[in-house]
Each structure stands twice: as structure tokens, then as C-alpha cells.
Enzyme design. Sequence first.
Site, short mmCIF file in Angstrom:
data_model
loop_
_atom_site.label_atom_id
_atom_site.label_comp_id
_atom_site.label_asym_id
_atom_site.label_seq_id
_atom_site.Cartn_x
_atom_site.Cartn_y
_atom_site.Cartn_z
N ASN A 106 2.97 -33.04 -63.49
CA ASN A 106 2.79 -34.03 -62.44
C ASN A 106 1.35 -33.80 -61.94
O ASN A 106 1.07 -32.79 -61.29
CB ASN A 106 3.82 -33.80 -61.34
CG ASN A 106 3.84 -34.90 -60.31
OD1 ASN A 106 2.90 -35.67 -60.18
ND2 ASN A 106 4.93 -34.97 -59.54
N ASN A 193 5.71 -39.31 -53.04
CA ASN A 193 6.89 -40.18 -53.15
C ASN A 193 7.99 -39.43 -52.41
O ASN A 193 8.47 -38.40 -52.91
CB ASN A 193 7.37 -40.31 -54.60
CG ASN A 193 6.49 -41.19 -55.46
OD1 ASN A 193 6.70 -42.40 -55.57
ND2 ASN A 193 5.49 -40.59 -56.09
N1 CDT Z 1 7.81 -36.10 -54.84
C1 CDT Z 1 8.15 -35.12 -54.00
O1 CDT Z 1 7.69 -34.00 -54.11
N2 CDT Z 1 9.03 -35.44 -53.02
C2 CDT Z 1 9.56 -34.48 -52.10
C3 CDT Z 1 10.95 -34.82 -51.79
C4 CDT Z 1 11.63 -33.79 -51.03
S1 CDT Z 1 12.17 -32.46 -51.99
C5 CDT Z 1 12.96 -31.49 -50.89
C6 CDT Z 1 8.76 -34.40 -50.81
O2 CDT Z 1 8.46 -33.28 -50.38
O3 CDT Z 1 8.48 -35.42 -50.18
#
Ligand code: CDT
Length: 315
Positions: A106, A193
Site C-alpha cells: 500500500n 480510507n
Molecule cells: N485504511 C486504513 O488504514 N483504515 C483504518 C481503519 C481502521 S483500522 C482499525 C484507519 O485507521 O482509518
Amino acid sequence: MTTNLTLAVAQVGGINTSETKEEVVARLITLLEEAATSNAELVVFPELTLTTFFPRTWLDDDQVGKYFETSMPNSDVQPLFDRAAELAVGFYLGYAEQTSDGRRFNTSILVDRDGAIVGKYRKMHLPGHDDNKTGLPNQHLEKKYFQEGNLGFGVFDFHGVSIGMCLCNDRRWPEVYRSMALQGAEVVVLGYNTPDFVPGWQEEPHAKMFTHLLSLQAGAYQNSVFVAAAGKSGFEDGHHLIGGSAVVAPSGEILAKAGSERDEIVVVKVDLESAQPYKESVFNFAAHRRPDAYTIISDRKGRGEPLPLSFNVNE
Ligand code: CDT
């Protein structure tokens, strides 16, 4: 020395699975052009900007391959590079990277105002799980689809401004900002996201936006940096992601924030010098930090027992 930087965060509304990369890139160019009319020098796009947030779905290797870029730029993304160079606007872009030997990360890149890639980052903190959790509204399979980042927390020169990059979940970890601030980062840029539902993540719905902004604000303040965060937001195939793309000052104050969950540009001219009083007083690292007392941070990963005392509490 550069003291001002006109920063834009380009929030991207939901991308449905049916949308092609060509269509997405056209949306990004529209955002970039709007930012350019406000004299933006650097536009921050989200994490995994080119596709829907596919880690919500269990897919086999063949099905997921289409979401990954095997080179950057490539024919899908070249129009964005070309238009940005024409307008002399740099950008940060998050995307799914597949290396020539098949590893998947990523990733984000930093592209300068001449269209050259001058920085690269691979997400270090991968949230979620790698097992198939069926019967839920959605999954969060970053640990299945991506390897942990292996490039560290780099800081890159962007026309005289020191820029650090991270991605989404990284923004919640204080070590990230500190690692970059110690290398002289003036601005930290990131894409995200943040879905409403993440398996195993217990948080009240109202707290989602609060903890997102809190993380940006704390990171900015405690490290005397500007933070610019762009989210992919709104609904994707019926799954909701929070908005709240924002630019935060070293005071910890939000300078500007998106008001919608759609494609939206937020532009702020920041005065990089305004970080200086913080760097010279409360957060004068060289004068006040105690790295000798912080070794537990790199020595220990999870929570554990208190360290043995090296002194008598009664003396
Ligand atoms: N994409 C990403 O890392 N989203 C995470 C979702 C929560 S995981 C506990 C974020 O930290 O926003």
C-alpha cells in the site's frame, strides 16, 4: 528559503467497483485543475486513490490483481502526471503497488512540480486481518493484500520544503510523525480510507471523525509540522467512508476542512515559518527530548509488565 506553501487536499468521493481507472483519473485531473486555479503547489490525494477500497472484500489473487499498479506512472495515470506538470502542480498519490517480483504494498508517491517522482512510501501500519470473516457488512483485509512497508519513514525535498509521507492508519501512531519531525519534516501529507465498519474495531460512530481529526491535530502540534490529509469519502458500493479531509497547523488547529463527502478541493496557503516558535520553545527537541528514557518504545512492541525499578521509592 521557502516560507510559504500553497497546499491542497483533494478529497475523492466514493469510487464504485464499476468505475474504470481512466474515469477515476479524469476526476483527479478535474480536482487538480481546480486546485491550480487557487495557486496550489502541492495537491494531496487519498490512499488507494485509483480504485474502490477493495480491502473490504475477500478476493482471490486473480481477482485482486486488477487493483494493483505494476509501474508508476503507467498509461492509466500518465494523463494526471502530464496535466500536473503542465500546471506546475506537484502531488501525493496513494495506490496499490505490485513490484516486478510480485510483492504488494500500500504505497504513496510524491511528485514534484516538474512531474518527477521525488519520494516513495510504503504503509508501515497495516490494520485489519488476513482471514476470511464472513457474514459481516464488510471486511478489512489489508493484512491479506499487502506486505508491511519496508522503506521506513522517509522525508523528501519538495522544491525546498521537507515533506514526510504516511498512509491512513499510520496517522494514529505518534511514532510516525516523530520519526519524520526528527528528520526535519515541515509538512506531513497522507491519504486515508476510514470505513464506518471495521471488524474488531470498537468505536462509537460519532468518535470516528473525532479520533481522525484528533490524530492529525496531535501529530501536528507535538511535532511542529503541518499535516495535510485527504480521504476517499462517502459511499462505495453502499459502504460508507468518513470525510473530514483537512489541513492542520503546528498549533494543532484545523486551518481548513472539507464540508462534504464528495470530490472536493480544500486549499490553504501555509506559512512554514509559523512552526518556528514551537520548534524553538516547547518542542525544542535538541534541548528537551530524553531519548535515553525512551528505549522501551523501540525495544517493546506490545503492552507488558512495568519495567523493574532502578531506584528505591523510599529514598
Ligand atoms: N485504511 C486504513 O488504514 N483504515 C483504518 C481503519 C481502521 S483500522 C482499525 C484507519 O485507521 O482509518
